[in-house]
Design a protein around this motif. Structure first.
Motif, PDB file in Angstrom:
ATOM      1  N   THR A  74      40.391  47.351  50.704  1.00  0.00           N
ATOM      2  CA  THR A  74      40.375  45.874  50.540  1.00  0.00           C
ATOM      3  C   THR A  74      41.675  45.359  50.139  1.00  0.00           C
ATOM      4  OG1 THR A  74      39.629  46.216  48.346  1.00  0.00           O
ATOM      5  CG2 THR A  74      37.743  45.776  50.132  1.00  0.00           C
ATOM      6  N   SER A  78      42.089  38.811  52.384  1.00  0.00           N
ATOM      7  CA  SER A  78      42.321  37.768  51.986  1.00  0.00           C
ATOM      8  C   SER A  78      40.982  37.343  50.936  1.00  0.00           C
ATOM      9  CB  SER A  78      42.318  36.294  52.798  1.00  0.00           C
ATOM     10  OG  SER A  78      41.094  36.309  53.774  1.00  0.00           O
ATOM     11  N   GLU A  79      40.762  36.022  50.313  1.00  0.00           N
ATOM     12  CA  GLU A  79      39.654  35.831  49.307  1.00  0.00           C
ATOM     13  C   GLU A  79      38.424  35.772  50.232  1.00  0.00           C
ATOM     14  OE1 GLU A  79      39.283  36.152  45.982  1.00  0.00           O
ATOM     15  OE2 GLU A  79      41.492  36.441  45.564  1.00  0.00           O
ATOM     16  N   LEU A  82      37.547  39.045  51.402  1.00  0.00           N
ATOM     17  CA  LEU A  82      36.957  40.069  50.517  1.00  0.00           C
ATOM     18  C   LEU A  82      35.533  39.642  50.103  1.00  0.00           C
ATOM     19  CD1 LEU A  82      37.412  42.328  48.189  1.00  0.00           C
ATOM     20  CD2 LEU A  82      38.367  40.367  46.815  1.00  0.00           C
ATOM     21  N   SER A  83      35.231  38.442  50.243  1.00  0.00           N
ATOM     22  CA  SER A  83      34.047  37.931  49.838  1.00  0.00           C
ATOM     23  C   SER A  83      33.019  38.361  51.001  1.00  0.00           C
ATOM     24  CB  SER A  83      33.947  36.585  49.798  1.00  0.00           C
ATOM     25  OG  SER A  83      32.716  35.979  49.442  1.00  0.00           O
ATOM     26  N   VAL A  93      32.592  40.577  44.058  1.00  0.00           N
ATOM     27  CA  VAL A  93      34.201  40.618  44.157  1.00  0.00           C
ATOM     28  C   VAL A  93      34.562  41.097  42.721  1.00  0.00           C
ATOM     29  CG1 VAL A  93      36.054  39.080  44.156  1.00  0.00           C
ATOM     30  CG2 VAL A  93      33.994  38.588  45.740  1.00  0.00           C
ATOM     31  N   GLU A  94      34.217  40.630  41.508  1.00  0.00           N
ATOM     32  CA  GLU A  94      34.436  40.944  40.174  1.00  0.00           C
ATOM     33  C   GLU A  94      34.340  42.594  40.077  1.00  0.00           C
ATOM     34  OE1 GLU A  94      32.318  38.881  40.773  1.00  0.00           O
ATOM     35  OE2 GLU A  94      32.921  36.854  40.102  1.00  0.00           O
ATOM     36  N   HIS A  97      37.784  43.654  41.779  1.00  0.00           N
ATOM     37  CA  HIS A  97      38.838  43.663  41.022  1.00  0.00           C
ATOM     38  C   HIS A  97      38.903  44.521  39.638  1.00  0.00           C
ATOM     39  CE1 HIS A  97      39.793  40.250  43.548  1.00  0.00           C
ATOM     40  NE2 HIS A  97      39.020  39.373  42.896  1.00  0.00           N
TER      41      HIS A  97
END
Length: 513
Positions: A74, A78-79, A82-83, A93-94, A97
């Motif tokens: 990943t 992009s956001e 990734l979602s 998502v957390e 990260h």
């Protein structure tokens, strides 16, 4: 050995991988495939670098290699991508990260970690030092508060002392002892002095060089002022005032009469002072003796519909001696005319009806509203008082024979009668008067920018929009000053919102230095 298409392999793997994570044997029985075949496919996918758990375990229990594989896969997403990926894999998502931050932490060398640890230790040391300082300050404040709480009870004899009053030595000793005791318990000497009713300067004057001394004013030798009257001059003033020629005249007429004769003994105020000392200054005649004027009751409005002011004014007609009467209610906070009517006579019943309709329209029934007026007959009529009591309105009136206790209504009437279109020759009939007043009220409430509320309209202030309008004006002025700073020698115009409005405020008394 049967061959399976790539599409079917992918469909079967989706069922055993997250987020579905179904049992391999269950899927094998469902698809009529040997379970070892599915395990072989999963091994191939794992060798290609994709995250494939050996069994349906939650992401928190995945191995470090599986987590690292997700981070690598990943890294370029992009956001939105990734979602989507997280939803497909049953992740948050957390979580991704967090795993990425853990990987970055592992890449740091030992020197970087030591530097960060050193910085963190310094920050912790600084925070601890600040907390200790705050703790000491709070302990001092707590000790001071505890010491000051008992001072008013101990020094009740000193509370309410008049400025400049003589203080006996015994009382001085008691007060100084209280102050020193509070100081030893942690209170500041200045705060202790304020609690017992004296200033720090007074304390220092009482205890020069650390020793208590008594008040020396009673025993002080004061030289006589050079302009002091002699006993002969005092007797001469009393003799002149009691002479048959001036026995019935006040000093304000005696002194000019003596000046006309070429004589001068003393000023008018000196005559009054000497007569008062001789107990010969008393009120004479049938006129009422001047008395003390009571202060008007003070009311403060911090919001609309808290204090209203109302009055009745004459509106002349074209017929001499005939008038129409304008009843008007003004909100002193916003200066908005909240109620008005024009009638052919003054009447308490009509005033009560106007008040009731206005209270209903403004939703102020039983809301502790104050209504101020003068002492006219309609204002103090039984009907009006009963209606105010029914609506929960608190009455307020002018002082007797004082015409400036109702300034808000009077200023509104002045604005009304000095309008350019005011019919100076009078109104022809009642309908014309009502139509003109209606037009004026609409202009006054919606268009007139009132000078006492920073030039916003009464309706805008009544609705609470004045703060936003003044803030927008300030932005325009600041932008103009930034563009042309040489045109401003100082600050821009004060555009702070007008605060509370007080009816008959108390005058500030300046204390002597």
């Amino acid at each position: 050995m049967p061959k399976y298409s790539a599409e079917r392999k992918e469909a079967i793997l989706r069922k055993v991988l997250p987020p579905l994570s179904r049992s391999v044997r269950e899927v094998a029985l469902e698809q009529d495939i040997h379970y070892q075949t599915i395990y072989a496919w999963m091994k191939e996918v794992r060798e290609k670098g994709f995250t494939v758990p050996d069994k349906p375990t939650p992401p928190a229990q995945w191995s470090d290699a599986e987590k690292f594989s997700v981070v690598v896969e990943t890294a370029s997403f992009s956001e939105a991508e990734l979602s989507q990926y997280c939803r497909e894999k049953g992740l948050y998502v957390e979580q991704v990260h967090t795993w990425k931050a853990e990987c970055m932490q592992g890449f740091k060398n030992s020197k970087t970690q030591q530097q960060e640890a050193r910085k963190q230790a310094q920050a912790d040391k600084k925070a601890i030092k600040q907390l200790k300082r705050e703790l000491r300050q709070k302990e001092k404040a707590l000790a001071e508060t505890a010491a000051l709480l008992v001072l008013p009870k101990k020094a009740q004899c000193a509370l309410g002392r008049r400025r400049g009053a003589l203080t006996p030595l015994s009382e001085r000793k008691k007060l100084v002892g209280f102050i020193d005791e509070a100081y030893q318990q942690g209170a500041r000497r200045e705060m202790a002095c304020l609690e017992v009713g004296i200033s720090l300067r007074t304390y220092r004057r009482w205890t020069p060089a650390g020793r208590l001394q008594e008040d020396k004013r009673p025993t002080a030798i004061r030289p006589a002022p050079p302009n002091k009257l002699t006993e002969q001059e005092r007797e001469q003033i009393i003799e002149v005032c009691n002479s048959p020629k001036y026995a019935s005249l006040p000093p304000s007429q005696i002194v000019p009469a003596l000046l006309d004769e070429g004589r001068y003994i003393a000023s008018v105020s000196t005559y009054y002072r000497v007569l008062k000392q001789a107990n010969q200054l008393h009120h004479r005649g049938r006129s009422r003796a001047p008395g003390k004027v009571n202060k008007p009751t003070t009311y403060t409005a911090e919001n609309p519909n808290e204090v209203w002011s109302w009055d009745i004014t004459y509106c002349a007609s074209t017929v001499r001696g005939q008038y129409f009467y304008l009843y008007m209610i003004v909100d002193i906070y916003s200066r908005k005319i909240v109620g008005y009517e024009v009638h052919e006579q003054e009447c308490g019943q009509k005033a009560a009806e106007l008040l009731q309709r206005t209270c209903w329209r403004e939703h102020t029934v039983k809301s502790l509203l104050v209504l101020h007026s003068d002492n006219g007959a309609p204002m103090k009529s039984v009907t009006m008082k009963a209606k105010m009591e029914e609506l929960g309105v608190t009455p307020s009136y002018n002082r007797p024979r004082v015409s400036n206790d109702n300034p808000f209504s009077e200023s509104t009437f002045r604005t009304l009668k000095y309008r350019p279109d005011w019919p100076s020759h009078g109104f022809k009939n009642l309908d014309e008067a009502r139509s003109w007043v209606q037009t004026f009220v609409g202009w006054y409430n919606e268009e007139h920018k009132h000078s006492r509320i920073k030039f916003v309209t009464p309706s805008q202030r009544h609705q609470g929009l004045d703060g936003t309008i003044l803030a927008d004006r300030r932005k325009v002025l600041e932008a103009a000053r930034t563009k042309r700073p040489q045109r401003w020698s100082g600050e821009i115009q004060n555009l702070d919102q007008v605060g509370a409005v007080t009816l008959n405020p108390e005058r500030e008394v300046k204390e002597a230095a």
